[in-house]
Scaffold this motif. Sequence first.
Motif, PDB file in Angstrom:
ATOM      1  N   THR A   1      35.590 -27.321  22.828  1.00  0.00           N
ATOM      2  CA  THR A   1      34.894 -26.103  23.118  1.00  0.00           C
ATOM      3  C   THR A   1      35.232 -24.856  22.150  1.00  0.00           C
ATOM      4  O   THR A   1      36.629 -24.743  21.903  1.00  0.00           O
ATOM      5  CB  THR A   1      35.099 -25.600  24.386  1.00  0.00           C
ATOM      6  OG1 THR A   1      34.626 -26.363  25.396  1.00  0.00           O
ATOM      7  CG2 THR A   1      34.434 -24.315  24.796  1.00  0.00           C
TER       8      THR A   1
ATOM      9  N   VAL B   1      33.694 -21.820  18.794  1.00  0.00           N
ATOM     10  CA  VAL B   1      32.615 -21.588  17.882  1.00  0.00           C
ATOM     11  C   VAL B   1      32.820 -22.354  16.605  1.00  0.00           C
ATOM     12  O   VAL B   1      34.047 -22.496  15.980  1.00  0.00           O
ATOM     13  CB  VAL B   1      32.552 -20.170  17.620  1.00  0.00           C
ATOM     14  CG1 VAL B   1      31.653 -19.688  16.473  1.00  0.00           C
ATOM     15  CG2 VAL B   1      32.499 -19.125  18.674  1.00  0.00           C
TER      16      VAL B   1
ATOM     17  N   GLN C   1      28.158 -21.527  19.014  1.00  0.00           N
ATOM     18  CA  GLN C   1      28.926 -21.786  20.173  1.00  0.00           C
ATOM     19  C   GLN C   1      28.712 -23.017  20.759  1.00  0.00           C
ATOM     20  O   GLN C   1      27.662 -23.612  20.786  1.00  0.00           O
ATOM     21  CB  GLN C   1      28.801 -20.897  21.268  1.00  0.00           C
ATOM     22  CG  GLN C   1      29.479 -21.010  22.495  1.00  0.00           C
ATOM     23  CD  GLN C   1      31.010 -20.721  22.372  1.00  0.00           C
ATOM     24  OE1 GLN C   1      31.506 -19.839  21.808  1.00  0.00           O
ATOM     25  NE2 GLN C   1      31.913 -21.663  22.867  1.00  0.00           N
TER      26      GLN C   1
ATOM     27  N   THR D   1      30.003 -25.298  24.002  1.00  0.00           N
ATOM     28  CA  THR D   1      30.803 -25.420  25.305  1.00  0.00           C
ATOM     29  C   THR D   1      30.706 -26.884  25.968  1.00  0.00           C
ATOM     30  O   THR D   1      29.592 -27.127  26.185  1.00  0.00           O
ATOM     31  CB  THR D   1      30.260 -24.189  26.163  1.00  0.00           C
ATOM     32  OG1 THR D   1      30.535 -23.212  25.505  1.00  0.00           O
ATOM     33  CG2 THR D   1      31.144 -24.337  27.452  1.00  0.00           C
TER      34      THR D   1
END
Length: 124
Positions: free
Chosen positions: A91, A93, A119, A121
């Motif tokens: 996780t 950017v 991003q 995640t």
Amino acid sequence: QVQLVESGGGLVQAGGSLRLSCAASGRTFSIYAMAWFRQAPGMEREFVAAIRWSGGTTYYADSVKGRFTISRENAKNTVYLQMNSLKPEDTAVYYCAVREGVVVTTTSREWHSWGQGTQVTVSS
């Protein structure tokens, strides 16, 4: 200057896959290599993978070897990052970068152009 636009981030469960894309425009003739870096909250930006534009030699961080694959499509000035077997620790950017020198380096400050980031995640 080279302009970079990333896409393909999102939310995925652990063990899942995502594919990131980065399209380059502008002075693309100056590209020696392209890379993906990532930055988690409160952490330094870290090298993930890189590919030489001519020849296609690839480089990977130990943490992603065997799970991530970087590739390029020269005709579209695009680089991809296929991410498989994703883990929560992936996780972050994710940023695309261009290097105009003659050596591939894993140090972020030695890369010359950056995208805005996307991003990723991974939920457990």
